[in-house]
Write a protein that holds these residues in place. Structure first.
Motif, PDB file in Angstrom:
ATOM      1  N   ILE A 559       1.133  -0.996   0.115  1.00 56.31           N
ATOM      2  CA  ILE A 559      -0.223  -0.023  -0.123  1.00 56.31           C
ATOM      3  C   ILE A 559       0.678   1.233  -0.284  1.00 56.31           C
ATOM      4  CG2 ILE A 559      -2.093   1.192   1.151  1.00 56.31           C
ATOM      5  CD1 ILE A 559      -2.897  -1.800   2.345  1.00 56.31           C
ATOM      6  N   LEU A 560       1.824   1.185   0.692  1.00 56.95           N
ATOM      7  CA  LEU A 560       3.286   2.813   1.041  1.00 56.95           C
ATOM      8  C   LEU A 560       3.697   2.124  -0.060  1.00 56.95           C
ATOM      9  CD1 LEU A 560       4.885   2.331   4.505  1.00 56.95           C
ATOM     10  CD2 LEU A 560       3.514   3.935   3.825  1.00 56.95           C
ATOM     11  N   TYR A 561       4.067   1.924  -1.161  1.00 57.73           N
ATOM     12  CA  TYR A 561       4.907   1.632  -2.097  1.00 57.73           C
ATOM     13  C   TYR A 561       3.712   1.880  -3.085  1.00 57.73           C
ATOM     14  CZ  TYR A 561       8.935  -1.075  -0.317  1.00 57.73           C
ATOM     15  OH  TYR A 561      10.223  -1.539   0.198  1.00 57.73           O
ATOM     16  N   SER A 567       5.386  10.173  -7.664  1.00 57.72           N
ATOM     17  CA  SER A 567       6.573  10.961  -7.574  1.00 57.72           C
ATOM     18  C   SER A 567       6.434  12.070  -6.791  1.00 57.72           C
ATOM     19  CB  SER A 567       7.415  10.405  -8.542  1.00 57.72           C
ATOM     20  OG  SER A 567       7.503  12.036  -9.808  1.00 57.72           O
ATOM     21  N   THR A 568       6.092  12.747  -6.702  1.00 56.10           N
ATOM     22  CA  THR A 568       6.331  13.992  -6.284  1.00 56.10           C
ATOM     23  C   THR A 568       5.645  14.519  -4.790  1.00 56.10           C
ATOM     24  OG1 THR A 568       5.183  15.434  -8.340  1.00 56.10           O
ATOM     25  CG2 THR A 568       5.320  16.191  -6.022  1.00 56.10           C
ATOM     26  N   PHE A 569       4.808  13.001  -4.765  1.00 55.61           N
ATOM     27  CA  PHE A 569       4.365  13.037  -2.989  1.00 55.61           C
ATOM     28  C   PHE A 569       6.283  11.861  -2.671  1.00 55.61           C
ATOM     29  CE2 PHE A 569       2.677   9.904  -0.196  1.00 55.61           C
ATOM     30  CZ  PHE A 569       2.284  10.190   0.772  1.00 55.61           C
ATOM     31  N   PHE A 570       6.366  10.836  -3.365  1.00 50.84           N
ATOM     32  CA  PHE A 570       7.249  10.097  -2.687  1.00 50.84           C
ATOM     33  C   PHE A 570       8.663  11.230  -2.362  1.00 50.84           C
ATOM     34  CE2 PHE A 570      10.351   6.693  -3.581  1.00 50.84           C
ATOM     35  CZ  PHE A 570      10.231   6.451  -2.193  1.00 50.84           C
ATOM     36  N   GLU A 571       8.413  12.049  -3.494  1.00 45.71           N
ATOM     37  CA  GLU A 571       9.935  12.929  -2.933  1.00 45.71           C
ATOM     38  C   GLU A 571       9.270  13.653  -1.623  1.00 45.71           C
ATOM     39  OE1 GLU A 571      10.384  15.381  -6.319  1.00 45.71           O
ATOM     40  OE2 GLU A 571      11.670  14.078  -7.942  1.00 45.71           O
ATOM     41  N   ARG A 572       8.299  14.114  -1.166  1.00 47.61           N
ATOM     42  CA  ARG A 572       7.876  14.308  -0.292  1.00 47.61           C
ATOM     43  C   ARG A 572       8.615  13.343   1.442  1.00 47.61           C
ATOM     44  NH1 ARG A 572       2.858  18.204   0.257  1.00 47.61           N
ATOM     45  NH2 ARG A 572       3.605  20.234  -0.823  1.00 47.61           N
ATOM     46  N   ILE A 573       7.794  12.439   0.768  1.00 43.49           N
ATOM     47  CA  ILE A 573       8.530  11.913   2.062  1.00 43.49           C
ATOM     48  C   ILE A 573       9.750  11.533   2.673  1.00 43.49           C
ATOM     49  CG2 ILE A 573       8.165   9.361   2.497  1.00 43.49           C
ATOM     50  CD1 ILE A 573       5.662  10.846   2.931  1.00 43.49           C
ATOM     51  N   LEU A 574      10.575  11.536   0.926  1.00 48.55           N
ATOM     52  CA  LEU A 574      11.726  11.912   1.116  1.00 48.55           C
ATOM     53  C   LEU A 574      12.259  12.610   2.206  1.00 48.55           C
ATOM     54  CD1 LEU A 574      13.093   9.513  -2.178  1.00 48.55           C
ATOM     55  CD2 LEU A 574      12.876   8.448  -0.004  1.00 48.55           C
ATOM     56  N   THR A 575      12.558  13.562   1.652  1.00 49.40           N
ATOM     57  CA  THR A 575      12.498  14.639   2.378  1.00 49.40           C
ATOM     58  C   THR A 575      12.848  14.741   3.612  1.00 49.40           C
ATOM     59  OG1 THR A 575      11.896  16.298   0.248  1.00 49.40           O
ATOM     60  CG2 THR A 575      11.765  16.977   2.104  1.00 49.40           C
ATOM     61  N   ILE A 576      11.605  14.145   3.943  1.00 49.24           N
ATOM     62  CA  ILE A 576      10.847  14.351   5.304  1.00 49.24           C
ATOM     63  C   ILE A 576      12.010  13.303   5.797  1.00 49.24           C
ATOM     64  CG2 ILE A 576       9.699  13.002   7.231  1.00 49.24           C
ATOM     65  CD1 ILE A 576       7.327  14.383   5.416  1.00 49.24           C
ATOM     66  N   LYS A 591       3.249   3.974  14.882  1.00 46.94           N
ATOM     67  CA  LYS A 591       2.356   3.346  13.722  1.00 46.94           C
ATOM     68  C   LYS A 591       1.492   3.795  12.991  1.00 46.94           C
ATOM     69  CE  LYS A 591       5.322  -0.912  14.559  1.00 46.94           C
ATOM     70  NZ  LYS A 591       5.689  -0.215  15.602  1.00 46.94           N
ATOM     71  N   SER A 592       0.379   4.747  14.073  1.00 43.84           N
ATOM     72  CA  SER A 592      -0.882   4.676  13.019  1.00 43.84           C
ATOM     73  C   SER A 592      -0.696   6.379  12.545  1.00 43.84           C
ATOM     74  CB  SER A 592      -2.365   4.913  14.560  1.00 43.84           C
ATOM     75  OG  SER A 592      -1.714   6.379  15.373  1.00 43.84           O
ATOM     76  N   ILE A 597      -0.162  10.606   6.952  1.00 42.55           N
ATOM     77  CA  ILE A 597       0.910  10.153   5.235  1.00 42.55           C
ATOM     78  C   ILE A 597       0.354   9.476   4.310  1.00 42.55           C
ATOM     79  CG2 ILE A 597       2.379   9.357   4.095  1.00 42.55           C
ATOM     80  CD1 ILE A 597       4.025   9.613   7.140  1.00 42.55           C
ATOM     81  N   ILE A 598      -0.617   8.726   4.866  1.00 38.99           N
ATOM     82  CA  ILE A 598      -1.100   7.708   3.337  1.00 38.99           C
ATOM     83  C   ILE A 598      -2.450   8.972   2.799  1.00 38.99           C
ATOM     84  CG2 ILE A 598      -2.764   5.773   2.561  1.00 38.99           C
ATOM     85  CD1 ILE A 598      -0.597   3.702   4.511  1.00 38.99           C
ATOM     86  N   SER A 599      -3.313   8.878   4.209  1.00 41.02           N
ATOM     87  CA  SER A 599      -4.607   9.992   3.612  1.00 41.02           C
ATOM     88  C   SER A 599      -4.136  11.789   3.186  1.00 41.02           C
ATOM     89  CB  SER A 599      -5.248  10.455   4.638  1.00 41.02           C
ATOM     90  OG  SER A 599      -4.562  10.338   5.816  1.00 41.02           O
ATOM     91  N   ARG A 600      -2.382  11.800   3.295  1.00 39.59           N
ATOM     92  CA  ARG A 600      -2.482  13.016   3.543  1.00 39.59           C
ATOM     93  C   ARG A 600      -2.539  13.998   4.722  1.00 39.59           C
ATOM     94  NH1 ARG A 600      -1.073   9.803  -0.687  1.00 39.59           N
ATOM     95  NH2 ARG A 600      -0.467   9.653  -2.900  1.00 39.59           N
ATOM     96  N   LYS A 601      -2.978  13.689   4.959  1.00 38.30           N
ATOM     97  CA  LYS A 601      -3.913  14.999   6.251  1.00 38.30           C
ATOM     98  C   LYS A 601      -3.193  15.224   6.841  1.00 38.30           C
ATOM     99  CE  LYS A 601      -6.773  14.572  10.364  1.00 38.30           C
ATOM    100  NZ  LYS A 601      -7.806  13.613  11.423  1.00 38.30           N
ATOM    101  N   ALA A 602      -1.648  14.539   6.844  1.00 36.21           N
ATOM    102  CA  ALA A 602      -0.389  15.638   7.555  1.00 36.21           C
ATOM    103  C   ALA A 602      -0.246  16.542   6.553  1.00 36.21           C
ATOM    104  CB  ALA A 602       0.720  14.504   7.662  1.00 36.21           C
ATOM    105  N   PHE A 603      -0.924  16.411   5.507  1.00 35.74           N
ATOM    106  CA  PHE A 603      -0.322  17.626   4.460  1.00 35.74           C
ATOM    107  C   PHE A 603      -0.754  19.190   4.005  1.00 35.74           C
ATOM    108  CE2 PHE A 603       1.479  13.842   3.718  1.00 35.74           C
ATOM    109  CZ  PHE A 603       3.775  13.698   3.239  1.00 35.74           C
TER     110      PHE A 603
END
Length: 931
Positions: A559-561, A567-576, A591-592, A597-603
């Motif tokens: 699911i994460l993968y 790619s834009t979202f993935f680069e944000r994750i890698l920046t974090i 872990k919750s 992250i998945i829901s994009r709520k954190a962004f």
């Protein structure tokens, strides 16, 4: 010309002393010459001499031994070959010197192992040693004896590679099948039940399944049984069989003084480590039909019967042939196996590993297995588990050419012989060709090459030819395999390879995988984005480490993968991953948070949320994440933290239903909304009057207990009250005023200038602020500038330039404390601004001062300096997940953090910090002008 080896005085003396009286001087000279002649045939070295002396010293009757050496020159050749080529065989002879005399028997080295004779020998041992421990130890002796025989036939060139691997496999088959039967009997005996020995069967896989074992191979097994049934005592047969497997594993793998027998592995069973050790054949068939993957078809090619019920095995093989050699593949085995080989080469990038490097053993095995999968349905002979046998049938059926057969066969034999020699050296599970020239010379001699250069030349030639055929089978362009991962500038390459191996297939540097094929396929899609980011990252090690933490924290990796295919979202994750250790560590702990992250709520824009609906970890996580992505600034972080905590504290105190006049106020960074990621929460409580001291104290002790429980990661305290921690929590306003008037120190007024209302009686709070301001003016009129400067210098640390630079953003001279003293220095001159500055944050204070034209102070410079320090503090905290006030830096330390903070190098960083500190101190000095 190769230099001849001459024995040291120790060896000569050992032979002469022990052979004297048994051999004449002429016989003795001939014996020494024979030993030295043989030594020169086997690349003898000083380490070989050490082995030779160990063998000599272990012999019981040394005189008879040297007499036998003189009588049987072949015995000298054998002893020298062991001493030169194998520490492992040397250890066997030293442990059991009586085995030397077995060598003299006519058929000991002449013939391969007879499986029937070996089974009789093991069976007799079982009868001879009724105690299990004794029997297992004797099996270890049998193993040593036959490994000596196999090893000698190998290094003396008596046996072919096929004969060597077959003999090693025969030995393993007989010993392990015997131990499993005993283990099963023991498991039944524990239930006081007659053993049932014909309801299961064991399959050997991998090298053992193909009769291709190395000297130090693991043994891969799977256990199936017919069906479950209840046994006496309400026990399931399934439970007893699983207990037997555990006993078997312990008996074969446990290390004692006699060593161990075999490393046994059951991880290749359906569902791997997550499944029971044994399952019914029908359950297993259902698994393979519904979820079996291509790698499992490859694995099952190498299936052989070890022990148990041959009828169950026949049923399994019938299914195996249908499942494995069915042509209706959903994906081409060629493309899938090619991907697997690429993954191995990318993951295990050891160019010395003869098993996994390009043009090595795996190239041959994967090529053969791919052709077996494609052609095994129509050509039954291709269903063989043995690689050399499969190559023979591929040639006979014109699937590969005569040249391809010759190249693969010769290369395979060369590679496996190298592997055998390296493992025979020290009984270690190694596949890597060493750089040590002495060992390389021994390898070259063993293989029949003149020297190391000729060996290397032939090895490279074999690799190139093998890779050419591999490429032709898998339709690969020669330039196709280029591992960009190698070009990334990791500090710890080994750790990086382990990490990328985990991300690719769920393993470390081993070849075992735990991710399913869907997860692996999705990662292949996102890997280029990951590689590109790592290539330009300031700290690729950190990014990869943290990304692995993130992936490992969530059970549904696919699911994460899948989310990261954006790619834009993935680069944000890698920046974090690169800039926020706080966010990553919070994810690992809770872990919750990954759902955010998945829901994009954190962004999402934090201003659009009711932040009070979050728990504190969620808020901290969002702020750290958004700060690393530059979605919010330092001012927003401070205000959000302070407002969030103030509201929740208000709710707690409101729920206590206190019915007398009081207020709670915040002090310090919480009071003026300058909180950071690690700020404490300092509070005071003031009541209009004390009516019931005990009840009031209990009320606020209860409040403190609830608040600390709710914010378990925060330090919440009333420590800044009068008299500090030694006093009572609750003070009435009049006694507080008396304390300020009579006993309060200058720093306490400094503290109270950072006061802000949290909850309670606002009128009482305003009255208290008036008291503070009036008493502070009186106190400040009495204090001299020199006294203020003296207090500043005592409470701050002097900065020194040295090879190891340390600066405390809070306490060092020129840091946050110095800025505080600037404001309080101004209050001693401009009393009218005190009501304007109380409870205000730094930027609000600076704006107020800028509007006061008569105040001649460089407010703009103070503001810029504070902003830089505040930015450094929060970025450091977020990057390191620590308090971050103390900056430690020299030329070789924390370069990545320095660049993260926006500085080119440590020198520029250090100079900038010192300049700002000097500016702040200069402004303070100008503020505290002479009276």
């Amino acid at each position: 010309m190769k230099k001849k080896y001459k024995f040291s005085e120790s060896v000569i003396r050992s032979i002469v002393i022990n052979a004297s009286g048994f051999l004449s001087p002429i016989e003795l000279d001939k014996l020494i010459i024979n030993f030295e002649t043989q030594a020169n045939n086997f690349s003898f070295t000083l380490s070989s001499e050490s082995n030779l002396l160990r063998i000599f010293n272990s012999i019981f009757d040394k005189g008879s031994f040297f007499s036998d050496c003189a009588r049987y020159p072949h015995l000298v050749e054998i002893v020298i070959s062991v001493a030169s080529y194998s520490n492992f065989l040397t250890d066997i002879l030293v442990r059991n010197p009586e085995l030397v005399y077995l060598i003299l028997k006519d058929n000991f080295l002449k013939d391969s192992i007879s499986k029937i004779d070996l089974e009789i020998e093991v069976d007799n041992a079982n009868k001879r040693f009724p105690q299990l421990v004794s029997f297992i130890e004797f099996l270890k002796f049998i193993q040593r004896k036959y490994i000596l025989k196999i090893g000698l036939r190998d290094i003396l060139g008596i046996a072919t590679l096929a004969e060597t691997t077959t003999d090693i496999s025969k030995l393993a088959f007989v010993i392990t099948s015997s131990i499993f039967e005993i283990s099963l009997v023991n498991a039944f005996n524990k239930t006081d039940t007659l053993p049932i020995l014909n309801k299961h069967m064991i399959i050997a896989l991998g090298k053992m399944g193909g009769n291709e074992l190395n000297y130090s191979s693991d043994i891969d097994l799977i256990v199936f049984f017919d069906k479950n049934e209840k046994i006496k005592g309400n026990k399931d047969y399934f439970e007893i069989l699983n207990s037997a497997i555990q006993i078997f594993t312990q008996l074969t793998s446990q290390v004692t003084n006699g060593g161990f027998l075999y490393r046994v592995d059951f991880r290749l069973r359906p569902d791997g480590n997550f499944a029971p050790l044994a399952r019914t054949l029908n359950d297993s068939i259902n698994y393979y039909e519904s979820r079996g993957e291509l790698w499992e078809k490859q694995m099952l090619i190498k299936s052989s019967f070890l022990s148990g019920n041959i009828g169950i095995y026949d049923k399994f093989i019938k299914f195996r042939n249908y499942f494995t050699f069915n042509k209706s593949f959903s994906d081409s085995p060629i493309s899938k196996i090619k991907e697997m080989k690429y993954e191995i080469e990318k993951r295990d990038n050891d160019n010395s590993n003869i098993k996994t490097f390009w043009g090595g053993i795996r190239d041959i095995e994967f090529s053969v297995q791919a052709l077996q999968l494609l052609n095994g349905k129509n050509i039954p002979e291709l269903r063989t588990p043995n690689t050399l046998d499969a190559l023979h049938h591929l040639k006979l059926n014109n699937i590969i050419t005569e040249n391809e057969y010759s190249v693969f066969t010769e290369s395979y034999e060369l590679f496996r012989k190298i592997e055998h020699f390296l493992q025979l050296m020290n009984n270690s599970q190694t596949h890597s060709i060493p750089e040590n020239f002495e060992i390389l010379a021994k390898v070259a001699t063993y293989l029949g090459f003149k020297n190391v250069d000729e060996f290397r030349k032939n090895l490279n030639k074999s690799r190139n030819k093998t890779r050419e055929i591999f490429n032709s089978i898998f339709e690969i362009d020669g330039n196709e395999v280029s591992n960009t991962f190698d070009k990334i500038k990791f500090s710890n390459k080994n750790r990086a390879y382990k990490n990328i191996g985990y991300l690719r297939i769920g393993s470390g540097l081993s070849t075992n995988k735990s991710f399913d094929s869907k997860t692996i396929t999705i990662f292949n899609k996102i890997e280029p984005t990951l590689i590109n980011y790592l290539m330009k990252s300031l700290n690729p090690d950190r990014v990869l480490d943290n990304f692995v933490k993130l992936i490992a924290a969530y059970p549904f990796r696919n699911i994460l993968y899948a989310e990261f295919t954006n790619s834009t979202f993935f680069e944000r994750i890698l920046t974090i991953c690169e800039y926020s250790q706080i966010a990553i560590d919070l994810l690992s702990f809770d872990k919750s948070l990954i759902d955010m992250i998945i829901s994009r709520k954190a962004f999402i824009d934090i201003s659009k949320y009711d932040i009070f609906s979050f728990n504190y970890s969620e808020l901290r996580f969002i702020l750290a994440l958004q700060y690393s992505l530059k979605l919010i600034d330092e001012k927003q972080i401070s205000e959000l933290f302070s407002n969030y905590i103030a509201l929740h504290l208000s709710q707690i105190i409101e729920n206590l239903k206190i019915n007398y006049a009081f207020f709670i106020a915040g002090l310090g960074s919480f009071g003026i909304k300058e909180m950071n990621f690690f700020s404490d929460v300092d509070l005071i409580v003031v009541v209009s009057k004390i009516t019931n001291r005990k009840a009031m104290e209990n009320d606020f002790q209860n409040f403190l207990k609830i608040a600390r429980t709710k914010f378990s990661n925060l330090e919440i305290d009333f420590r800044l009250r009068p008299e500090g921690k030694s006093s009572l929590l609750v003070w009435d306003i009049n006694n507080y005023a008396n304390y300020l008037s009579e006993r309060a120190d200058f720093w306490e007024y400094q503290t109270l200038m950072k006061i802000n209302f949290v909850y309670g009686d606002i009128i009482l709070f305003n009255d208290f602020c008036e008291i503070i301001l009036s008493l502070m003016v009186k106190r400040f009129k009495q204090i001299s500038f020199s006294r203020i400067k003296e207090m500043h210098d005592k409470s701050t640390q002097i900065n020194k330039l040295s090879s190891f630079f340390t600066f405390d953003l809070k306490k060092s001279n020129g840091g946050f404390l110095t800025i505080d003293y600037i404001f309080h220095g101004l209050l001693t001159q401009y009393f009218d601004i005190a009501p304007l500055l109380i409870g205000k944050n730094y930027f609000e204070k600076i704006n107020i001062l800028e509007r006061k034209i008569e105040i001649c102070v460089d407010t703009k410079n103070i503001g810029n300096n504070y902003k830089i320090f505040k930015s450094i503090l929060l970025k450091t905290q977020n990057y390191l997940n620590n308090y971050g006030y103390k900056l430690k830096q020299n030329e070789n330390d924390n370069d990545n953090l320095i660049k993260t903070l926006g500085f080119d190098n440590s020198s520029v960083f250090m100079q900038t910090i010192m300049k700002i500190a000097k500016d702040n101190y200069t402004i303070l000095a100008k503020t505290l002008v002479n009276e």
